[in-house]
Write a protein that holds these residues in place. Structure first.
Motif, PDB file in Angstrom:
ATOM      1  N   SER A  49       0.825  -1.216   0.000  1.00  0.00           N
ATOM      2  CA  SER A  49       0.000   0.000   0.000  1.00  0.00           C
ATOM      3  C   SER A  49       0.854   1.259   0.000  1.00  0.00           C
ATOM      4  O   SER A  49       0.493   2.273  -0.577  1.00  0.00           O
ATOM      5  N   ARG A  50       2.037   1.164   0.646  1.00  0.00           N
ATOM      6  CA  ARG A  50       2.892   2.337   0.788  1.00  0.00           C
ATOM      7  C   ARG A  50       3.983   2.394  -0.289  1.00  0.00           C
ATOM      8  O   ARG A  50       4.436   3.451  -0.682  1.00  0.00           O
ATOM      9  N   PHE A  51       4.468   1.227  -0.723  1.00  0.00           N
ATOM     10  CA  PHE A  51       5.499   1.083  -1.761  1.00  0.00           C
ATOM     11  C   PHE A  51       6.847   1.678  -1.334  1.00  0.00           C
ATOM     12  O   PHE A  51       7.667   2.035  -2.167  1.00  0.00           O
ATOM     13  N   ASN A  52       7.057   1.767  -0.043  1.00  0.00           N
ATOM     14  CA  ASN A  52       8.339   2.044   0.593  1.00  0.00           C
ATOM     15  C   ASN A  52       8.408   1.183   1.842  1.00  0.00           C
ATOM     16  O   ASN A  52       7.379   0.777   2.386  1.00  0.00           O
ATOM     17  N   GLY A  53       9.622   0.901   2.299  1.00  0.00           N
ATOM     18  CA  GLY A  53       9.775   0.140   3.519  1.00  0.00           C
ATOM     19  C   GLY A  53      10.174  -1.300   3.258  1.00  0.00           C
ATOM     20  O   GLY A  53      10.717  -1.638   2.200  1.00  0.00           O
ATOM     21  N   LEU A  54       9.898  -2.172   4.248  1.00  0.00           N
ATOM     22  CA  LEU A  54      10.292  -3.567   4.137  1.00  0.00           C
ATOM     23  C   LEU A  54       9.439  -4.251   3.072  1.00  0.00           C
ATOM     24  O   LEU A  54       8.220  -4.338   3.191  1.00  0.00           O
ATOM     25  N   MET A  55      10.105  -4.763   2.060  1.00  0.00           N
ATOM     26  CA  MET A  55       9.440  -5.347   0.891  1.00  0.00           C
ATOM     27  C   MET A  55       9.329  -6.869   1.028  1.00  0.00           C
ATOM     28  O   MET A  55       8.303  -7.464   0.708  1.00  0.00           O
ATOM     29  N   ILE A  56      10.399  -7.502   1.488  1.00  0.00           N
ATOM     30  CA  ILE A  56      10.423  -8.944   1.745  1.00  0.00           C
ATOM     31  C   ILE A  56      11.052  -9.162   3.119  1.00  0.00           C
ATOM     32  O   ILE A  56      12.117  -8.622   3.402  1.00  0.00           O
ATOM     33  N   ARG A  57      10.390  -9.968   3.956  1.00  0.00           N
ATOM     34  CA  ARG A  57      10.863 -10.217   5.317  1.00  0.00           C
ATOM     35  C   ARG A  57      11.463 -11.617   5.411  1.00  0.00           C
ATOM     36  O   ARG A  57      10.806 -12.615   5.097  1.00  0.00           O
ATOM     37  N   GLY A  58      12.722 -11.673   5.833  1.00  0.00           N
ATOM     38  CA  GLY A  58      13.385 -12.949   6.031  1.00  0.00           C
ATOM     39  C   GLY A  58      13.585 -13.236   7.508  1.00  0.00           C
ATOM     40  O   GLY A  58      12.793 -12.818   8.353  1.00  0.00           O
ATOM     41  N   ASN A  59      14.673 -13.913   7.826  1.00  0.00           N
ATOM     42  CA  ASN A  59      15.025 -14.193   9.217  1.00  0.00           C
ATOM     43  C   ASN A  59      15.248 -12.875   9.957  1.00  0.00           C
ATOM     44  O   ASN A  59      15.733 -11.900   9.386  1.00  0.00           O
ATOM     45  N   ASP A  60      14.917 -12.846  11.254  1.00  0.00           N
ATOM     46  CA  ASP A  60      14.988 -11.591  11.998  1.00  0.00           C
ATOM     47  C   ASP A  60      16.386 -11.264  12.515  1.00  0.00           C
ATOM     48  O   ASP A  60      16.595 -10.208  13.099  1.00  0.00           O
ATOM     49  N   GLU A  61      17.376 -12.124  12.293  1.00  0.00           N
ATOM     50  CA  GLU A  61      18.730 -11.849  12.761  1.00  0.00           C
ATOM     51  C   GLU A  61      19.612 -11.467  11.573  1.00  0.00           C
ATOM     52  O   GLU A  61      19.899 -12.294  10.713  1.00  0.00           O
ATOM     53  N   VAL A  62      20.038 -10.198  11.531  1.00  0.00           N
ATOM     54  CA  VAL A  62      20.805  -9.662  10.399  1.00  0.00           C
ATOM     55  C   VAL A  62      22.274  -9.561  10.784  1.00  0.00           C
ATOM     56  O   VAL A  62      22.623  -8.996  11.823  1.00  0.00           O
ATOM     57  N   ARG A  63      23.125 -10.113   9.931  1.00  0.00           N
ATOM     58  CA  ARG A  63      24.569 -10.000  10.134  1.00  0.00           C
ATOM     59  C   ARG A  63      25.207  -9.021   9.157  1.00  0.00           C
ATOM     60  O   ARG A  63      26.155  -8.325   9.495  1.00  0.00           O
ATOM     61  N   THR A  64      24.661  -8.966   7.924  1.00  0.00           N
ATOM     62  CA  THR A  64      25.238  -8.120   6.877  1.00  0.00           C
ATOM     63  C   THR A  64      24.139  -7.360   6.152  1.00  0.00           C
ATOM     64  O   THR A  64      23.102  -7.939   5.800  1.00  0.00           O
TER      65      THR A  64
ATOM     66  N   ARG B 233      15.601 -17.008   3.109  1.00  0.00           N
ATOM     67  CA  ARG B 233      15.158 -16.195   4.248  1.00  0.00           C
ATOM     68  C   ARG B 233      15.968 -14.903   4.354  1.00  0.00           C
ATOM     69  O   ARG B 233      16.427 -14.502   5.416  1.00  0.00           O
ATOM     70  N   LEU B 234      16.102 -14.245   3.198  1.00  0.00           N
ATOM     71  CA  LEU B 234      16.741 -12.942   3.105  1.00  0.00           C
ATOM     72  C   LEU B 234      15.671 -11.858   3.102  1.00  0.00           C
ATOM     73  O   LEU B 234      14.487 -12.135   2.887  1.00  0.00           O
ATOM     74  N   SER B 235      16.089 -10.608   3.314  1.00  0.00           N
ATOM     75  CA  SER B 235      15.143  -9.494   3.374  1.00  0.00           C
ATOM     76  C   SER B 235      15.522  -8.405   2.378  1.00  0.00           C
ATOM     77  O   SER B 235      16.693  -8.242   2.031  1.00  0.00           O
ATOM     78  N   ILE B 236      14.501  -7.655   1.950  1.00  0.00           N
ATOM     79  CA  ILE B 236      14.723  -6.484   1.094  1.00  0.00           C
ATOM     80  C   ILE B 236      13.943  -5.306   1.677  1.00  0.00           C
ATOM     81  O   ILE B 236      12.762  -5.435   2.012  1.00  0.00           O
ATOM     82  N   HIS B 237      14.617  -4.176   1.783  1.00  0.00           N
ATOM     83  CA  HIS B 237      13.985  -2.925   2.218  1.00  0.00           C
ATOM     84  C   HIS B 237      14.320  -1.875   1.174  1.00  0.00           C
ATOM     85  O   HIS B 237      15.468  -1.742   0.751  1.00  0.00           O
ATOM     86  N   THR B 238      13.316  -1.129   0.711  1.00  0.00           N
ATOM     87  CA  THR B 238      13.572  -0.074  -0.268  1.00  0.00           C
ATOM     88  C   THR B 238      12.993   1.243   0.217  1.00  0.00           C
ATOM     89  O   THR B 238      11.996   1.283   0.942  1.00  0.00           O
ATOM     90  N   CYS B 239      13.649   2.312  -0.179  1.00  0.00           N
ATOM     91  CA  CYS B 239      13.198   3.661   0.173  1.00  0.00           C
ATOM     92  C   CYS B 239      13.410   4.552  -1.035  1.00  0.00           C
ATOM     93  O   CYS B 239      14.550   4.822  -1.427  1.00  0.00           O
ATOM     94  N   HIS B 240      12.330   5.008  -1.633  1.00  0.00           N
ATOM     95  CA  HIS B 240      12.427   5.777  -2.864  1.00  0.00           C
ATOM     96  C   HIS B 240      12.346   7.275  -2.596  1.00  0.00           C
ATOM     97  O   HIS B 240      13.308   7.894  -2.155  1.00  0.00           O
TER      98      HIS B 240
END
Length: 306
Positions: free
Chosen positions: A51-66, A127-134
């Protein structure tokens, strides 16, 4: 490690994503690209993103190393991310779609094209994540696509112009140390790591005031506005539309009709390179300061003119 939900909240707070009900550009382009191929993007992407088309696009595992950073989801960028990332890692990008803008000395582009479905499946399976901000990154007054360019040019912002959807301004008028067209072009090629710039307009012997519009700046009306405000050079991602369709040819014709009338140096550094700089400089610094325990990896495109 850092929790994904903390990074998500911090990025959303930094760019005030909740204040923009819907990204005006990608609110149009994501349905326009995915609906004709009958891809269920509403189920594939996070609910708030659809609905917003910004922010977390795909949610993976909640522990991020890189955290990996890029501009467009090109095949090369996505393959690099998938091949090198570990479960839970995050890809932060400016765009949620690939835009083939075209090469002024090569092939024309196709405009917006979808992310290939198998890449999205692999990202989810790993289980990777994508976040975008336009657009919130375009009009941000401290960390943003335009502010990163101003910083690289040692520029002082005089005023902001080009209001965007009543949320902010996506153009800057700046003072820079006195230079000329040739030296400024050389500086831009070095800054953006590009082999050439797309140029139109006048060779200036003295340039003190520039307009900065990251990304797609091929608007005659915006250039006229910048010149009225005192700009002697107009620095943007694209001064021409090199997309191979009726819209692209119309935009190119409009620009060529305008070019003989301007007294500015018009300089295009490629859409992607103009927006990658903020990742390379300001966002890398921000991530390192916020989360010193994280690894930061940049994914530059192999070809900036694409």
């Amino acid at each position: 490690m850092v929790q994904l939900r903390k990074i998500e909240k911090d990025l959303n707070d930094l760019f005030k994503i909740s204040e923009l009900e819907q990204d005006p550009a990608f609110g149009r382009f994501i349905p326009r690209v995915y609906d004709p191929i009958e891809f269920d993007w509403k189920s594939t992407f996070e609910k708030d993103f659809t609905s917003r088309f910004n922010g977390l696009m795909i949610r993976g595992n909640d522990e991020v190393r890189t955290v990996y950073m890029a501009v467009f989801p090109t095949d090369q960028v996505l393959e690099s991310f998938i091949d090198n990332a570990n479960e839970g890692d995050l890809l932060f990008m400016h765009h949620p779609l690939l835009m083939e803008c075209g090469d002024p000395r090569g092939e024309s582009g196709r405009g917006f094209v979808p992310i290939k479905e198998h890449y999205l499946q692999e990202i989810k399976e790993k289980r990777l994540s994508i976040h975008t901000c336009h657009v919130p990154m375009d009009y941000h007054k401290e960390i943003g696509t335009n502010m990163a360019i101003a910083e690289a040019l040692n520029a002082t912002v005089i005023e902001r112009f080009l209001p965007y959807n009543n949320t902010g301004h996506v153009g800057l008028i700046c003072e820079i140390p006195t230079t000329n067209t040739e030296n400024l072009a050389d500086h831009l090629k070095e800054t953006f790591d590009i082999p050439y710039i797309d140029f139109e307009g006048v060779q200036q012997k003295e340039i003190k005031t520039v307009a900065i519009v990251a990304g797609c700046g091929d608007s005659v009306e915006d250039m006229k506005d910048a010149e009225v405000r005192g700009a002697q050079a107009y620095i943007t991602g694209e001064i021409h539309c090199h997309i191979d369709n009726e819209y692209g040819r119309k935009k190119y014709k409009e620009m060529m009709q305008y070019v003989p009338d301007t007294n500015m140096s018009l300089m295009g550094v490629s859409h992607s390179a103009s927006e990658y700089l903020v990742m390379k400089t300001q966002m890398s610094k921000w991530f390192q300061e916020q989360y010193p325990q994280l690894n930061i990896e940049l994914i530059p495109q192999h070809r900036w003119w694409l």
